[in-house]
Design an enzyme around this catalytic site. Structure first.
Site, mmCIF file in Angstrom:
data_model
loop_
_atom_site.group_PDB
_atom_site.id
_atom_site.type_symbol
_atom_site.label_atom_id
_atom_site.label_comp_id
_atom_site.label_asym_id
_atom_site.label_seq_id
_atom_site.Cartn_x
_atom_site.Cartn_y
_atom_site.Cartn_z
ATOM 1 N N SER A 13 51.817 -36.520 18.211
ATOM 2 C CA SER A 13 51.816 -35.952 19.557
ATOM 3 C C SER A 13 51.260 -34.530 19.538
ATOM 4 O O SER A 13 50.966 -33.972 18.472
ATOM 5 C CB SER A 13 53.236 -35.932 20.127
ATOM 6 O OG SER A 13 54.027 -34.970 19.433
ATOM 7 N N GLU A 87 40.587 -33.212 17.454
ATOM 8 C CA GLU A 87 40.726 -33.872 18.760
ATOM 9 C C GLU A 87 39.771 -35.051 18.915
ATOM 10 O O GLU A 87 39.045 -35.175 19.911
ATOM 11 C CB GLU A 87 40.499 -32.859 19.892
ATOM 12 C CG GLU A 87 41.418 -31.638 19.851
ATOM 13 C CD GLU A 87 42.865 -31.956 20.204
ATOM 14 O OE1 GLU A 87 43.213 -33.144 20.369
ATOM 15 O OE2 GLU A 87 43.661 -31.006 20.297
ATOM 16 N N CYS A 149 65.658 -32.766 23.756
ATOM 17 C CA CYS A 149 66.874 -33.010 22.968
ATOM 18 C C CYS A 149 66.803 -32.522 21.535
ATOM 19 O O CYS A 149 67.825 -32.497 20.841
ATOM 20 C CB CYS A 149 67.220 -34.494 22.996
ATOM 21 S SG CYS A 149 66.102 -35.522 21.983
ATOM 22 N N CYS A 181 63.805 -39.583 25.756
ATOM 23 C CA CYS A 181 63.633 -38.570 26.807
ATOM 24 C C CYS A 181 62.375 -38.838 27.630
ATOM 25 O O CYS A 181 62.362 -38.612 28.846
ATOM 26 C CB CYS A 181 63.594 -37.175 26.195
ATOM 27 S SG CYS A 181 65.167 -36.649 25.473
#
Length: 204
Positions: A13, A87, A149, A181
């Site tokens: 991520s 990327e 979290c 989440c």
């Protein structure tokens, strides 16, 4: 004697350290006297147009390109031992074409180091990353910390409700979330949309 070509892939991520790992790989290769060049997508104009910049502000000079085939053109005109690509999910090359490009580079004894997102903001795999991951000699999936979290993050959550798959941005537009989440926030977003539609219907 120069080492054999290979493919090293860093994915995960946003805010997970992918680009920092790319920087570290290229830095080590430069110390080892490899001729290293880095490339970035032309559309990625964040922070510095002529450098790859990590979230912790490490930098490496980079050439901006629109098409991964430009790397082959560079290789044919310049001596190069190692190539970094940041990327990679932003490039629009067909996955099969990317595989051919990487295979040609590796056969030329070039080390290819790639970083990129594995999934978009809707948790859909990016096709390029999905295809090149099995080809990697070395593969590492990085994890950011969930902004809600504190667990390992799973995906990059887009704060806005824009629908375009690609939207360049950083902390102002995205946050890393774990699976739980992320699903909770998406559920709340859908409930809010339904409520807004109900409110509009009642006002009419």
């Amino acid at each position: 004697m120069k080492k054999q070509g290979k493919l090293i892939v860093h994915t995960g991520s946003m805010f997970s350290g992918k680009t920092t790992s790319l920087w570290r790989e290229l830095f080590r290769l430069k110390i080892a006297k490899y001729k290293v060049v880095a490339f970035k997508p032309y559309i990625d104009n964040r922070k510095d147009e002529e450098k790859i910049v990590t979230h912790d502000n490490k930098k490496v000079d980079a050439l901006r390109i629109n098409d991964l085939k430009e790397i082959l053109d560079y290789k044919n005109k310049n001596e190069v031992d190692a190539i970094g690509i940041d990327e990679i999910q932003f490039f629009e090359n067909e996955p099969s074409e990317v595989i051919d490009i990487f295979n040609e580079l590796i056969k030329s004894n070039i080390i290819v180091v790639v970083s990129g997102l594995d999934m978009d903001y809707k948790a859909r795999p990016f096709e390029i990353m999905k295809e090149i991951m099995p080809l990697a000699d070395e593969l590492e999936k990085h994890h950011a910390i969930c902004a809600s979290c504190g667990e390992d993050a799973w995906v990059s959550f887009r704060k806005s409700e824009k629908e375009e798959r690609i939207e360049i941005g950083s902390e102002e537009k995205y946050e890393p979330l774990c699976r739980h989440c992320y699903q909770e926030k998406m559920r709340q977003r859908e409930e809010n949309k339904i409520q807004i539609k109900l409110d509009i219907s009642e006002d009419q």
